[in-house]
Design a protein around this motif. Structure first.
Motif, short mmCIF file in Angstrom:
data_model
loop_
_atom_site.label_atom_id
_atom_site.label_comp_id
_atom_site.label_asym_id
_atom_site.label_seq_id
_atom_site.Cartn_x
_atom_site.Cartn_y
_atom_site.Cartn_z
N VAL A 1 0.30 11.81 -8.26
CA VAL A 1 1.57 11.26 -7.79
C VAL A 1 2.21 10.33 -8.82
N GLY A 2 3.52 10.39 -8.87
CA GLY A 2 4.28 9.55 -9.78
C GLY A 2 4.62 8.21 -9.16
N ILE A 3 5.05 7.31 -10.01
CA ILE A 3 5.38 5.96 -9.57
C ILE A 3 6.49 5.95 -8.53
N LYS A 4 7.51 6.76 -8.74
CA LYS A 4 8.65 6.80 -7.81
C LYS A 4 8.18 7.15 -6.39
N GLU A 5 7.35 8.19 -6.27
CA GLU A 5 6.85 8.59 -4.95
C GLU A 5 5.99 7.50 -4.32
N ILE A 6 5.13 6.91 -5.12
CA ILE A 6 4.26 5.85 -4.59
C ILE A 6 5.11 4.69 -4.09
N ALA A 7 6.06 4.25 -4.92
CA ALA A 7 6.92 3.11 -4.56
C ALA A 7 7.66 3.38 -3.25
N GLU A 8 8.17 4.59 -3.07
CA GLU A 8 8.89 4.94 -1.85
C GLU A 8 7.99 4.87 -0.62
N HIS A 9 6.76 5.30 -0.76
CA HIS A 9 5.86 5.39 0.39
C HIS A 9 5.15 4.09 0.72
N ILE A 10 5.16 3.13 -0.19
CA ILE A 10 4.49 1.85 0.11
C ILE A 10 5.48 0.68 0.13
N ASN A 11 6.78 1.00 0.04
CA ASN A 11 7.82 -0.03 0.06
C ASN A 11 7.64 -1.08 -1.03
N SER A 12 7.54 -0.60 -2.26
CA SER A 12 7.33 -1.48 -3.40
C SER A 12 8.44 -1.27 -4.43
#
Length: 143
Positions: free
Chosen positions: A26-37
């Motif tokens: 997973v990329g940073i963009k996807e992670i950020a979206e899913h963990i509200n970061s």
């Protein structure tokens, strides 16, 4: 109790572990979206975790962050220490630098009990333990 950086780090680790179970990177963009970061802040956190060997990464178009099986057996304490240091395991509840067994603060004895419980939980709980709960829908990282 944890710094905001540590909270984001743990959320990111759990999300990446969950997606790794599905065979994904997973990329940073996807992670950020899913963990509200915030994405730029998260990028720095993930870079640090990667340098520390707590999470794996591959660059390129098919790249991203992922976990291997061995990494899932690491305790949560490793994440906390990498991001926040060991103060949560040794520090004073009031943040006093001089607090010790021989020079205790007013909260020393009670806080020491709580700190020891937290230390035990973080050292004896693996990333993988929470990962199965996420996969089965028992836990959530986002609404």
């Amino acid at each position: 109790m944890f710094s905001k950086t540590c909270e984001y780090a743990m959320r990111a680790v759990f999300y990446v572990a969950q997606r790794s179970h599905e065979g994904s990177r997973v990329g940073i963009k996807e992670i950020a979206e899913h963990i509200n970061s915030p994405e730029p802040f998260l990028a720095k956190i993930l870079q640090k975790l990667s340098r520390e060997g707590l999470i794996q990464s591959v660059k390129g178009p098919n790249g991203g962050f992922y976990f291997d099986a061995a990494s899932l057996n690491r305790p949560l304490a490793n994440i906390v220490t990498a991001v926040d240091g060991d103060n949560i395991f040794t520090g004073c509840g009031l943040g006093l630098t001089y607090c010790s067994e021989s020079n205790p603060c007013p909260l020393h004895e009670d806080f020491k009990k709580v700190r020891n419980q937290i230390t035990h939980m973080l050292n004896h709980t693996t990333i993988g333990k929470f990962n199965m709960g996420l996969i089965k829908g028992k836990f959530t990282l986002n609404k």
